[in-house]
Design an enzyme around this catalytic site. Structure first.
Site, short mmCIF file in Angstrom:
data_model
loop_
_atom_site.label_atom_id
_atom_site.label_comp_id
_atom_site.label_asym_id
_atom_site.label_seq_id
_atom_site.Cartn_x
_atom_site.Cartn_y
_atom_site.Cartn_z
N ASP A 104 6.80 -5.68 2.97
CA ASP A 104 6.93 -4.23 3.00
C ASP A 104 8.02 -3.87 4.02
O ASP A 104 8.51 -4.71 4.77
CB ASP A 104 5.58 -3.59 3.35
C1 NOJ Z 1 6.55 1.37 2.78
C2 NOJ Z 1 5.35 1.47 1.88
O1 NOJ Z 1 4.21 0.93 2.52
C3 NOJ Z 1 5.51 0.77 0.54
O2 NOJ Z 1 4.43 1.12 -0.27
C4 NOJ Z 1 6.82 1.13 -0.09
O3 NOJ Z 1 6.95 0.51 -1.35
C5 NOJ Z 1 7.94 0.71 0.85
N1 NOJ Z 1 7.81 1.46 2.08
C6 NOJ Z 1 9.32 0.89 0.24
O4 NOJ Z 1 9.65 2.22 0.13
#
Ligand code: NOJ
Length: 721
Positions: A250
């Site tokens: 993530d």
């Molecule tokens: C953080 C989030 O937790 C995740 O769900 C998302 O896909 C990513 N950022 C990318 O934007």
């Protein structure tokens, strides 16, 4: 053209390999271009088909290896056309809704050059304080698994090479929804058994459905941050389940292993993450610097693991057909929504509303004087969380939509309060206008920005200003129907019994106002059900339908409020007093999982099982459960029939019931339909610990219910002869 991936990998330098394992989080255009020229493997969508093509052109024509890039984007419930939020979709109890959203999303996204969506979020959660419950499906592993599979099927279509398919990403692996106190990014501590039974299950279903990628969770689970969670990322996901796709970290989740305090620096973080099974690091340029120099050497990170990660990334590109067709036809690309997609979004939205209570105020009469009050009377904030600047707008307010839907009604419109502010004057204005109305529709709720990521709330009631509005209207004697716009189950105790009806509409997306208006008028009959329990108080959380048995269950239906405490503390009343309950709350939640009313009524009759006793071998062939549903009212409507199994005696304490099937049926007035379910051994199995899933002979109860009535039958699983 099939690219020989092994030969390609053999030609790659260490730096070129590491570059394939990176996606940089939100670079500006110049940085993106520089990264592409260096040979980075993935990029976030530069927001047009032309720019996506340019990114591919640089990758294919201007780098030594000419490897196309993965183009990622969070398309969560729509890119241009916004569908209901995932939680709202789950409320439909109709996986076709989720599949439709994903199909439309994929066609809009891929045509504009996106190849990879960071969706679906399949984290189950029992904690509505967690803002991200709106991005997931529910509290239940079975329902979430069905929706996970539907979303994957919708995104990925028949083949990833198709011009209207994108690679899906199951996230966030795993137990992100178990964060303590529902606080986002917080640690979780979960038994292996519960991990298997609840949190892993939707991921397993999504992998089985062919999901191309999986994202690691920010959470630290049982002491190990998931970005370094080798036992689960590699042990369970890749080795046990045979997942041969890509695991992506993530945003900055790998670098944050330093914050977690398990490695001293980012170099250590990268090594820990990739060794654990992360294949693509999302974040800064933590693998190769701007001069093309690797931060980690082959002495520090096993080359075999890096090659495996690179192979997974290249294989995904191959599956997407990017080596043959890196470009999209920019002249045919989606730039925005269309009337057809808006219409599909509205139809989906109409399937997601849940009629929580109704004393008869709904559906609305088609004439008379009705006051529409509340901040959602005129607000256009219906899209919900995770919608980007290029999304379609909501074109009309609820005030416009109800006026168009019920033109013979004498409508009056007043805000009465804002989302977070009310004055005596604004409330007084609403009350005085209500005096002239036969009925007041109050449209209140959580604006989109207070649910979603980083939006945990300790108090999940409606913002105070809006509660004041409801109370002011009720104090004045108005007959009130509430339209509840929300990203999560809310605590509604202080006002729910004062109003006549409550229609929960979540955040329904681009066409929300029309869908709500058509539901208020009765043209659409609400058929959704609560996918996540509404607690009576925050102190009751976690509260969920499939709680385990306790040794001292409280008797259902008895309220233990302070005024009745004496009755419970009286002599010889240990049975009632020493039971599992809160002294200051009635028993049970406000709205249970599966609750939901309709403008018509239904009867369940003639529940039957194809046998009442069988052996495990016989169970392999399947068991049939059937019930007849009849629409006993005078208008067409949808009933949702839920099938639960209870294991009456097991070696490990079991939930009081577990969902094992559901079916939504549409019936004309007076019409009946047989609803059938197939149960097999998997439906009766449970995890005895983290590694053993067992089927134990004995007594089971099978229940069918539609939230209003239930029928039960006993089933015996016999020892094999
Ligand atoms: C953080 C989030 O937790 C995740 O769900 C998302 O896909 C990513 N950022 C990318 O934007």
């Amino acid at each position: 053209m099939t690219v020989d991936l092994d030969a390609l990998i053999a030609r790659m330098t260490w730096e070129q390999k590491l570059l394939q394992l990176q996606i940089v989080w939100r670079p500006d255009a110049a940085e993106r271009e520089a990264l592409l020229r260096r040979g980075i493997g993935s990029t976030f969508w530069p927001p047009s088909a032309e720019e996506a093509n340019e990114a591919q052109r640089i990758a294919v024509e201007e780098t030594e290896l000419g490897i196309p890039v993965l183009v990622g984007l969070d398309v969560i419930h729509g890119q241009f056309t916004i569908f209901p939020t995932p939680l709202a979709q789950a409320a439909s109890f109709d996986p076709a809704v989720a599949e439709l959203d994903a199909r439309v999303s994929a066609s809009e996204a891929r045509s504009a050059g996106v190849t990879w969506t960071f969706s679906p979020m399949v984290d189950v959660s029992r904690d509505p304080r967690w803002g991200r419950v709106v991005e997931g499906f529910d509290e239940d592993a079975y329902l979430a698994s069905v929706f996970a599979a539907a979303k994957v099927a919708g995104y990925q279509g028949r083949a990833l090479t198709a011009g209207d398919s994108v690679a899906a990403c199951l996230k966030h692996f795993v137990a992100y929804g178990a964060g303590e106190a529902g606080r986002d990014y917080n640690s979780a501590d979960v038994s292996d058994r519960r991990l298997r039974e609840l949190y892993l299950e939707p991921f397993r279903a999504g992998v089985e459905a062919g999901a191309a990628t999986v994202m690691a969770a920010f959470t630290s689970l049982n002491g190990t941050p998931m970005h370094a969670g080798r036992a689960l990322l590699t042990g369970v996901l890749k080795d046990e389940w045979g997942f041969d796709g890509v695991v992506v970290g993530d945003a900055d989740g790998v670098a944050q292993l330093v914050q977690h305090g398990i490695v001293p620096d980012e170099r250590g973080a990268v090594i820990a993450a990739i060794e654990a099974g992360v294949d693509i690091v999302m974040g800064g340029t933590v693998l190769v610097d701007s001069d093309g120099v690797a931060f980690v050497s082959p002495d520090e990170l096993s080359e075999e693991r890096v090659d495996d990660a690179v192979r997974r990334v290249l294989r995904l590109k191959q599956r997407l057909g990017l080596f043959e067709h890196p470009y999209v036809d920019a002249s045919a690309a989606s730039h925005g929504t269309t009337e057809r997609y808006r219409d599909l979004s509205r139809q989906a939205a109409e399937r997601c509303t849940v009629l929580l209570t109704n004393g008869g105020a709904l559906p609305l009469p088609d004439r008379g004087r009705i006051l529409l009050a509340g901040p959602y009377a005129r607000s256009l904030d219906h899209l919900g969380t995770w919608v980007q600047h290029f999304a379609s707008t909501v074109r009309e307010s609820l005030a416009d939509a109800v006026a168009a839907e019920l033109p013979a009604v004498d409508w009056d419109i007043v805000d009465g309060c804002g989302f977070f502010d009310a004055t005596d004057a604004s409330l007084g204005e609403a009350v005085s206008r209500a005096a002239d109305a036969d009925l007041v529709v109050v449209a209140v709720g959580e604006p989109s920005r207070i649910s979603g990521e980083a939006s945990s709330r300790a108090d999940i009631t409606l913002p105070e200003a809006q509660r004041r509005l409801i109370h002011a209207l009720c104090d004045a004697g108005a007959r009130v129907a509430v339209v509840l716009v929300t990203g999560r189950p809310l605590v509604v105790e202080d006002w729910i019994d004062r109003v006549d009806a409550v229609l929960c509409v979540w955040h329904l997306g681009s066409e929300a106002p029309a869908a709500i208006a058509r539901t208020l008028s009765g043209r659409a009959n609400p058929g959704g059900r609560v996918p996540m329990t509404f607690p009576r108080a925050v102190g009751q959380i976690p509260v969920h339908y499939d709680h385990e048995r306790t040794g001292r269950p409280a008797r259902t239906g008895r309220a233990l409020l302070p005024e009745t405490i004496a009755e419970f503390t009286g002599p010889n009343n240990t049975d009632d007093y020493y039971t599992s309950k809160f002294l200051d709350l009635p028993l049970g939640p406000r709205f249970d999982f599966g609750h939901g009313l309709s403008y018509t009524t239904f009867a369940l009759e003639g529940f039957s099982l194809s046998t009442e006793a069988l052996t495990a071998d016989e169970l392999d062939a399947g068991l049939r459960a059937e019930v007849t549903v009849t629409n006993t009212g005078d208008r067409a409507g949808d009933d949702v029939v839920l099938l639960f199994v209870t294991d009456e005696v097991a070696s490990v304490t079991q939930p009081v019931r577990r969902l094992r099937g559901f079916s939504r049926v549409t019936l004309a007035p007076g019409e009946s339909a047989a609803v059938g379910f197939r149960l097999d051994a998997d439906d009766l199995r449970f995890w005895a610990d983290g590694s053993r899933r067992v089927l134990e002979p004995g007594e089971f109860t099978v229940t069918v219910g539609d939230g209003t009535s239930e029928q039960r039958l006993a089933l015996r699983l016999e020892e094999a002869a």
